[in-house]
Enzyme design. Structure first.
Site, PDB file in Angstrom:
ATOM      1  N   GLY A  46       0.851  -1.187   0.000  1.00 19.58           N
ATOM      2  CA  GLY A  46       0.000   0.000   0.000  1.00 19.58           C
ATOM      3  C   GLY A  46       0.878   1.226   0.000  1.00 19.58           C
ATOM      4  N   GLN A  51       3.159   9.998   1.380  1.00 17.60           N
ATOM      5  CA  GLN A  51       4.448   9.285   1.398  1.00 17.60           C
ATOM      6  C   GLN A  51       5.318   9.613   0.193  1.00 17.60           C
ATOM      7  OE1 GLN A  51       2.577   5.192   2.207  1.00 17.60           O
ATOM      8  NE2 GLN A  51       4.527   5.083   3.304  1.00 17.60           N
ATOM      9  N   CYS A  93       6.306  -0.069   7.479  1.00 19.94           N
ATOM     10  CA  CYS A  93       5.893   1.053   6.637  1.00 19.94           C
ATOM     11  C   CYS A  93       7.091   1.512   5.815  1.00 19.94           C
ATOM     12  CB  CYS A  93       5.384   2.195   7.522  1.00 19.94           C
ATOM     13  SG  CYS A  93       4.869   3.645   6.591  1.00 19.94           S
ATOM     14  N   LEU A  94       6.872   1.773   4.525  1.00 22.05           N
ATOM     15  CA  LEU A  94       7.969   2.211   3.654  1.00 22.05           C
ATOM     16  C   LEU A  94       8.597   3.503   4.171  1.00 22.05           C
ATOM     17  CD1 LEU A  94       6.379   1.585   0.126  1.00 22.05           C
ATOM     18  CD2 LEU A  94       8.143   0.211   1.254  1.00 22.05           C
ATOM     19  N   HIS A 135      -4.294   1.183   7.590  1.00 18.96           N
ATOM     20  CA  HIS A 135      -2.943   1.750   7.649  1.00 18.96           C
ATOM     21  C   HIS A 135      -2.827   2.949   6.691  1.00 18.96           C
ATOM     22  CE1 HIS A 135       1.640   1.114   7.877  1.00 18.96           C
ATOM     23  NE2 HIS A 135       1.503   1.976   6.887  1.00 18.96           N
ATOM     24  N   GLU A 136      -3.348   2.785   5.458  1.00 19.10           N
ATOM     25  CA  GLU A 136      -3.218   3.865   4.457  1.00 19.10           C
ATOM     26  C   GLU A 136      -4.116   5.053   4.799  1.00 19.10           C
ATOM     27  OE1 GLU A 136      -0.670   3.597   2.758  1.00 19.10           O
ATOM     28  OE2 GLU A 136      -0.406   1.440   3.002  1.00 19.10           O
ATOM     29  N   HIS A 139      -2.464   7.198   7.211  1.00 22.68           N
ATOM     30  CA  HIS A 139      -1.487   8.098   6.570  1.00 22.68           C
ATOM     31  C   HIS A 139      -2.153   9.399   6.117  1.00 22.68           C
ATOM     32  CE1 HIS A 139       2.403   6.189   6.329  1.00 22.68           C
ATOM     33  NE2 HIS A 139       1.922   5.066   5.841  1.00 22.68           N
TER      34      HIS A 139
HETATM   35 CO    CO Z   1       2.807   3.181   5.792  1.00 27.71          CO
END
Ligand code: CO
Length: 172
Positions: A46, A51, A93-94, A135-136, A139
């Site tokens: 995702g 991000q 998480c990236l 999660h997204e 963000h």
């Molecule tokens: Co993340």
């Protein structure tokens, strides 16, 4: 294929509330494609627009990255109902490379979102998909998975977060 580049913990955008998308013009589809490419290149399931430095309510999600049939593009997503039942699973998480931790989330959710044409969709999700969507959407509200960790775990990762802030994060 080219990555848009991932904003790392410490970047202000990751703590900002993203703005709703009102313009469903011709710029949106190419941006979504770039987000999808970035998600694949960076190895995520995702990716949320903040991000990659864009503070708009846009996310791409794919629990099976190699399967185009499971890809979902969400514009202005919002959770309209959540199960009482919760599940705990380790997340990463990236934008927070090198750190993972157990997060408790609703097992099932119902989410309303728009596609790139502005058409509204309603989807019920459970398991991994429900988790990624939560999660997204976090963000898009400036919330990170580390905010959901136990106090003990938060204390444990403090030095690693400090390293990320100072640009000494583990190489991905
Ligand atoms: Co993340």
């Amino acid at each position: 294929m080219k990555s848009l580049g991932i904003k790392i913990y410490g970047d202000k955008l990751l703590r900002s509330k993203s703005k709703a998308v009102e313009d469903f013009g011709s710029d949106l589809s190419p941006f979504l494609e770039q987000m999808i490419e970035t998600m694949i290149i960076e190895g995520g399931v995702g990716l949320a627009a903040p991000q990659v430095g864009i503070s708009k309510k846009i996310a791409v999600i794919n629990p099976e990255p190699e399967n185009t049939a499971t890809l979902i593009k969400m514009i202005n997503p919002r959770i309209v109902s959540t199960s009482d039942e919760v599940e705990t699973l380790e997340e990463g998480c990236l934008s927070i490379p090198g750190i993972r931790g157990d997060v408790v989330r609703s097992s099932a959710i119902e989410v309303v979102y728009q596609d790139e044409n502005g058409r509204e969709h309603n989807v019920k999700a459970e398991g991994l998909l429900a988790r990624i969507i939560q999660h997204e959407i976090d963000h898009l509200n400036g919330v990170l998975f580390i905010d959901h960790l136990s106090l003990a775990k938060k204390a444990l990762i403090k030095p690693e977060l400090r390293n990320l802030l100072h640009g000494r994060g583990r190489e991905r």
